[in-house]
Design an enzyme around this catalytic site. Structure first.
Site, PDB file in Angstrom:
ATOM      1  N   HIS A 198      -8.716  11.676   5.957  1.00 38.79           N
ATOM      2  CA  HIS A 198      -8.981  10.529   4.813  1.00 38.79           C
ATOM      3  C   HIS A 198     -10.459   9.770   5.240  1.00 38.79           C
ATOM      4  O   HIS A 198     -10.479   8.555   4.970  1.00 38.79           O
ATOM      5  CB  HIS A 198      -7.816   9.531   4.868  1.00 38.79           C
ATOM      6  CG  HIS A 198      -6.540   9.969   4.658  1.00 38.79           C
ATOM      7  ND1 HIS A 198      -6.428  11.131   3.672  1.00 38.79           N
ATOM      8  CD2 HIS A 198      -5.283   9.653   4.940  1.00 38.79           C
ATOM      9  CE1 HIS A 198      -5.190  11.577   3.361  1.00 38.79           C
ATOM     10  NE2 HIS A 198      -4.446  10.528   4.229  1.00 38.79           N
TER      11      HIS A 198
ATOM     12  N   HIS B   7      -3.039   6.953  -2.010  1.00 41.68           N
ATOM     13  CA  HIS B   7      -2.275   7.023  -1.130  1.00 41.68           C
ATOM     14  C   HIS B   7      -0.773   6.044  -1.103  1.00 41.68           C
ATOM     15  O   HIS B   7      -0.528   5.679  -0.190  1.00 41.68           O
ATOM     16  CB  HIS B   7      -2.800   6.999   0.235  1.00 41.68           C
ATOM     17  CG  HIS B   7      -2.104   7.645   1.457  1.00 41.68           C
ATOM     18  ND1 HIS B   7      -1.090   7.353   2.292  1.00 41.68           N
ATOM     19  CD2 HIS B   7      -2.245   8.757   1.942  1.00 41.68           C
ATOM     20  CE1 HIS B   7      -0.493   7.831   2.972  1.00 41.68           C
ATOM     21  NE2 HIS B   7      -1.283   8.700   3.167  1.00 41.68           N
TER      22      HIS B   7
ATOM     23  N   GLU C 259       0.426  12.717  -3.342  1.00 44.86           N
ATOM     24  CA  GLU C 259      -1.193  12.383  -3.363  1.00 44.86           C
ATOM     25  C   GLU C 259      -1.770  13.667  -4.104  1.00 44.86           C
ATOM     26  O   GLU C 259      -1.960  14.761  -3.517  1.00 44.86           O
ATOM     27  CB  GLU C 259      -1.721  12.488  -2.038  1.00 44.86           C
ATOM     28  CG  GLU C 259      -0.750  11.453  -1.102  1.00 44.86           C
ATOM     29  CD  GLU C 259      -1.087  11.617   0.352  1.00 44.86           C
ATOM     30  OE1 GLU C 259      -2.330  11.537   0.814  1.00 44.86           O
ATOM     31  OE2 GLU C 259      -0.258  11.894   0.985  1.00 44.86           O
TER      32      GLU C 259
END
Length: 381
Positions: free
Chosen positions: A131, A205, A345
């Site tokens: 991420h 998320h 996601e």
């Protein structure tokens, strides 16, 4: 949402009556989200529609804070995991409900190469960059404003990320627009540009629990995912090997409805590596077409709350809260324990920079990344 209206019979007349509608109030306020971080002000935005849906958002990380939605009896619950103040987001898990970027998911060895130049990224998950590191888009304060659109009320959030920030090349401009539509959809539109070629993979998320946040696990949620295949992983680091694996007929197959918990502990090697579902599902669509198609649905059978996900993205990371440990205390004061939330996601594939057979994620100067995902809420009786 259906309204229940009572009737009184008076002197042969039918008189309809209903109690005054009570305004629903969250347990936190706008003041809980007003703060100055790195010289920029954070706040809370609230979107409402006629269907009884209320969405709250903060410009700290462009986060979805809450989605309040009724069940089949009209009882309203917050179905999104998260915190009740910006201070808690700053101190805690900033990924809750956040826009993730420049590159969501994993990049192996924390680096990629563009035109012969190697770019080094933060390593924060085994030997990978997950991420985009620990300080990326989800810990930035976006410029934000409320707007009205033909689809419904919206909040437009913009962010500029400098060349080299977290190792990613190019001066990058990102716009995220959240719209609460008339048909009870939370629509997320993403746009991005860069003045140097850069790999991009934007997602949100957000964790869902359709019973209500902090109200137990999601193992009884009935799931459908329109995917016959996934990107196979090599071990528990969950880095794709490059193989496209056919998952039909396995414990990972959700093309027909199954509860999340029905097969989550199956000895299938891919599931064991993820400690449950934490995999990139390749949607049954043109992988380069950018078409809006059905992605997945979740039904909570007791409340009747039903969530459908539609996206222009080619894939979705299904994550079932396998790493929730009870150390996050949610908005109602309950701990978020093991598998107490799940994520859909929508995304391009993890580690795409290292796999030429995966759909392209390289954004070049003069191009504009555009992507849309819709989470639509309803009830089933």
């Amino acid at each position: 949402m259906k309204k229940l209206i009572g009737s009184l019979v008076i002197a042969g007349m039918i008189v309809s009556c209903s109690a005054p509608k009570k305004e629903f109030t969250p347990i936190y306020s706008k003041a809980d989200f007003e703060k100055e971080i790195n010289g920029k002000k954070t706040t809370l935005f609230t979107l409402k529609n006629e269907g009884g849906i209320i969405v709250t958002l903060t410009n700290y990380g462009a986060k979805i804070v809450s989605v309040f939605t009724p069940d089949k009896n009209g009882a309203i619950e917050d179905v999104v995991l998260g915190y009740k103040s910006v201070d808690e987001y700053v101190a805690g898990d900033a990924g809750q409900g956040a826009v993730v970027g420049p590159y969501a998911n994993r990049i192996a060895n924390g680096q990629f190469e563009i035109d012969g130049q190697v770019y080094l990224l933060p390593v924060n998950n085994h030997k990978a960059c997950l991420h985009s590191g620990t300080q990326s888009f989800y810990r930035q304060v976006y410029d934000a404003k409320e707007i009205q659109t033909a689809d419904g009320p919206a909040v437009e959030m913009t962010l500029t990320s400098a060349d080299g920030e977290w190792g990613f090349p190019g001066n990058k401009n990102v716009k995220v627009t959240y719209t609460l539509t008339k048909d009870n959809g939370l629509k997320i539109d993403y746009e991005a540009t860069t003045d140097k070629a850069c790999y991009f993979n934007l997602t949100n998320h957000v964790y869902f629990n359709l019973k209500g946040e902090g109200m137990g696990d999601i193992l009884d949620h009935v799931l459908v995912v329109d995917a016959n295949s996934s990107t196979a992983v090599g071990d528990s680091t969950l880095i794709p090997t490059g193989e496209i694996a056919d998952i039909r007929g396995t414990a990972m197959d959700f093309t027909t409805p199954h509860t999340v918990g029905e097969r989550i502990n199956d000895p299938m090697p891919q599931l064991k590596m993820g400690g449950g579902y934490d995999h990139n599902y390749i949607l049954n669509k043109d992988q380069n077409g950018n078409e809006m198609t059905f992605c997945a649905s979740i039904l909570e059978p007791v409340s009747g709350r039903f969530l459908e996900c539609f996206t222009t993205e080619p894939a979705v990371q299904l994550y079932t809260g396998n790493f929730l440990k009870g150390n996050i205390i949610g908005k109602r004061g309950n701990a978020y324990n093991y598998r107490n939330g799940m994520c859909l996601e929508t995304q391009h594939y993890p580690d795409s920079p290292h796999h030429p057979n995966f759909p392209n994620t390289l954004l070049k100067p003069g191009e504009t990344l555009k992507s849309t995902t819709i989470y639509k809420f309803s009830v089933k009786q």
